[in-house]
Design an enzyme around this catalytic site. Structure first.
Site, PDB file in Angstrom:
ATOM      1  N   ARG A 291       0.843  -1.198   0.000  1.00 13.05           N
ATOM      2  CA  ARG A 291       0.000   0.000   0.000  1.00 13.05           C
ATOM      3  C   ARG A 291       0.876   1.244   0.000  1.00 13.05           C
ATOM      4  O   ARG A 291       2.094   1.153   0.115  1.00 13.05           O
ATOM      5  CB  ARG A 291      -0.858   0.010   1.260  1.00 13.05           C
ATOM      6  CG  ARG A 291       0.022  -0.095   2.504  1.00 13.05           C
ATOM      7  CD  ARG A 291      -0.704   0.195   3.787  1.00 13.05           C
ATOM      8  NE  ARG A 291       0.017  -0.351   4.921  1.00 13.05           N
ATOM      9  CZ  ARG A 291       1.020   0.239   5.550  1.00 13.05           C
ATOM     10  NH1 ARG A 291       1.450   1.425   5.171  1.00 13.05           N
ATOM     11  NH2 ARG A 291       1.630  -0.350   6.571  1.00 13.05           N
ATOM     12  N   ARG A 337       6.152  13.088  12.194  1.00 17.60           N
ATOM     13  CA  ARG A 337       4.715  12.803  12.335  1.00 17.60           C
ATOM     14  C   ARG A 337       4.168  13.564  13.533  1.00 17.60           C
ATOM     15  O   ARG A 337       4.608  13.347  14.672  1.00 17.60           O
ATOM     16  CB  ARG A 337       4.488  11.306  12.575  1.00 17.60           C
ATOM     17  CG  ARG A 337       4.915  10.438  11.427  1.00 17.60           C
ATOM     18  CD  ARG A 337       4.395   9.027  11.647  1.00 17.60           C
ATOM     19  NE  ARG A 337       4.935   8.113  10.654  1.00 17.60           N
ATOM     20  CZ  ARG A 337       4.462   6.891  10.444  1.00 17.60           C
ATOM     21  NH1 ARG A 337       3.437   6.447  11.159  1.00 17.60           N
ATOM     22  NH2 ARG A 337       4.994   6.106   9.535  1.00 17.60           N
TER      23      ARG A 337
END
Ligand code: ADP
Length: 446
Positions: A291, A337
């Site tokens: 993915r 992040r």
């Protein structure tokens, strides 16, 4: 090309995919739970469909409702993003049966790589180096003890169905092994409904280095270099950079080509990531993700290739837009992040954002779906955005990331920004000298 793509995800990645669709002139359908009615991915989509209550199991993971949303909106393809249904082979099968394109690999490839034992055997046969360990599943404690004696302690017991760092246990001695097996077995059964285990040598101070690959499903494949994701907490990545500070051009080329050759031979379709542990100059495969990944932007920043556009084009049967010889790596990129969490305890911090000022300037990219007045819901992953910066070299990139982090203001909730402003001044980080345990040790210090 598709006419309308339904994006089966939320948050920053739903927005990221929408941006790609818009640049391709494709209409977008957002789906959302009732908790996400005010989310930016809903506001910016051409149309939106509510797919259920807050709980992800009843909304973003609810296949029948997603199929109904496709039906009512007339979408001809679904992009799953990351997480949720992105690596669900059953979902890919159902879409195919209904003539809706799944923007991703074939269901068979998802299934193959989702089974870690099969994945390891497959890539090994294609010339990719793997961590020494059990050949396939371990059935008894005696067998495990014999294999561990052969590969040497410490060993790590892992769940074949594993993901998200669950179902993994380290044993330092033969005495610890039966306990590790029992714990991993029950954890794996509880988390994945499957208690098949395998075993590997436990590498003491590796780096996590992963290679981005893209295949057209017809036997053509390229690699887009590596990302270094060694800064992890509880096996979760918090900072990713490209290129890895620990590889030279020759090593990069070699591991990249090994991966793209394997992907070409598999006739893999779409984007994928081959993950390795890297120690003393050697690569050891751990898993392949079928993915788009959270950290894909660092690769985009140094190659100029839009991975989501590439994904969509391939799903629409177009050839790869670039050849390996045309790919150039420019400078350095680092992603931090940003989670809605306390930066020292990592407790989730959902709530209303009262002030929001993102950084800007040359080489700064912020992928986020939040805004002033937005309430971060408590139901989902705490990732609320990513700052990705690019510089001519690692030093410029670090200075720019420091500057960008200092400019970033998010009030009303706690975020992990202060963790990064501290990390960026750490000598080991400045020197690029860190392994997968570095961050945990750093966080344990008083
Ligand atoms: P998951 O799919 O659950 O994320 P992985 O196989 O990708 O599992 O491993 C996740 C992390 O666990 C790695 O990034 C690394 O930190 C650690 N790990 C996994 N295998 C080993 C190993 N053989 N030796 C040392 N650490 C490991």
């Amino acid at each position: 090309m598709f006419e309308k793509i339904l994006i089966a995800n939320r948050g920053e990645i739903a927005l990221r995919i929408q941006r790609a669709c818009k640049e391709l002139g494709v209409a977008t359908v957002a789906v959302h739970s009732t908790a996400d009615a005010d989310a930016m991915h809903v506001r910016l989509a051409d149309e939106s469909v509510c797919i259920g209550p807050p709980s992800a199991a009843d909304s973003y993971l609810n296949i029948p409702t997603l199929m109904a949303a496709c039906e009512v909106s007339g979408a001809d393809a679904i992009h799953p993003g990351y997480g949720f249904l992105s690596e669900n082979a059953h979902f890919a099968d159902i879409l195919e049966e209904h003539n809706i394109t799944f923007i991703g690999p074939t269901a068979d490839h998802i299934r193959l790589m989702g089974d870690k034992i099969m994945a390891k055997e497959t890539v090994k046969a294609l010339g990719i180096p793997v961590v020494p360990g059990s050949e396939g599943a371990i059935t008894t404690d005696e067998e495990a003890l014999a294999i561990a004696a052969e590969v040497g302690y410490p060993v790590i017991v892992k769940a074949s169905a594993g993901g998200g760092g669950r179902g993994m246990k380290v044993a330092k001695t033969p005495e610890e092994l039966p306990v590790a097996l029992a714990t991993a077995r029950s954890e794996s059964k509880a988390a994945f409904g499957d208690d098949t285990l395998y075993m590997e040598r436990y590498l003491a101070k590796p780096r996590h280095i992963e290679v981005q690959v893209v295949g057209d499903g017809k036997g053509n494949a390229i690699h887009l270099g590596e990302r270094d994701c060694s800064l992890q907490r509880r096996h979760q990545k918090v900072w990713e950079e490209a290129p890895s500070p620990s590889l030279n051009d020759a090593q990069r080329k070699q591991i990249g080509e090994t991966c793209s050759n394997a992907i070409a031979q598999m006739k893999y379709r779409g984007v994928g990531t081959i993950e390795f542990l890297y120690e003393n100059g050697e690569f050891f495969f751990i898993e392949m993700n079928t993915r788009l990944q959270v950290e894909h932007p660092v690769t985009e920043m140094i190659t100029g290739v839009d991975l989501v556009i590439e994904q969509i084009r391939i799903a629409a049967n177009a050839p790869l837009s670039v050849k390996q010889e045309d790919i150039r790596f420019h400078g350095h990129a680092i992603e931090c992040r940003i989670n809605a969490e306390n930066p020292s305890t990592f407790m989730p911090s959902p709530g209303k954002i009262t002030y929001y000022h993102p950084p800007g300037g040359l080489g700064v990219r912020v992928d986020s779906g939040v805004y002033v007045g937005y309430t971060v819901p408590a139901y989902y992953d705490s990732l609320i955005g990513k700052i990705i910066v690019h510089g001519k070299n690692r030093n410029e990139c670090m200075m720019r990331q420091k500057r960008a982090l200092n400019e970033f203001v998010i009030d009303g909730i706690e975020t992990t920004i202060p963790l990064f402003t501290a990390l960026i001044n750490e000598p080991d980080i400045i020197d690029g000298q860190y392994d997968i345990h570095w961050l945990e040790h750093y966080l344990e210090k008083p």
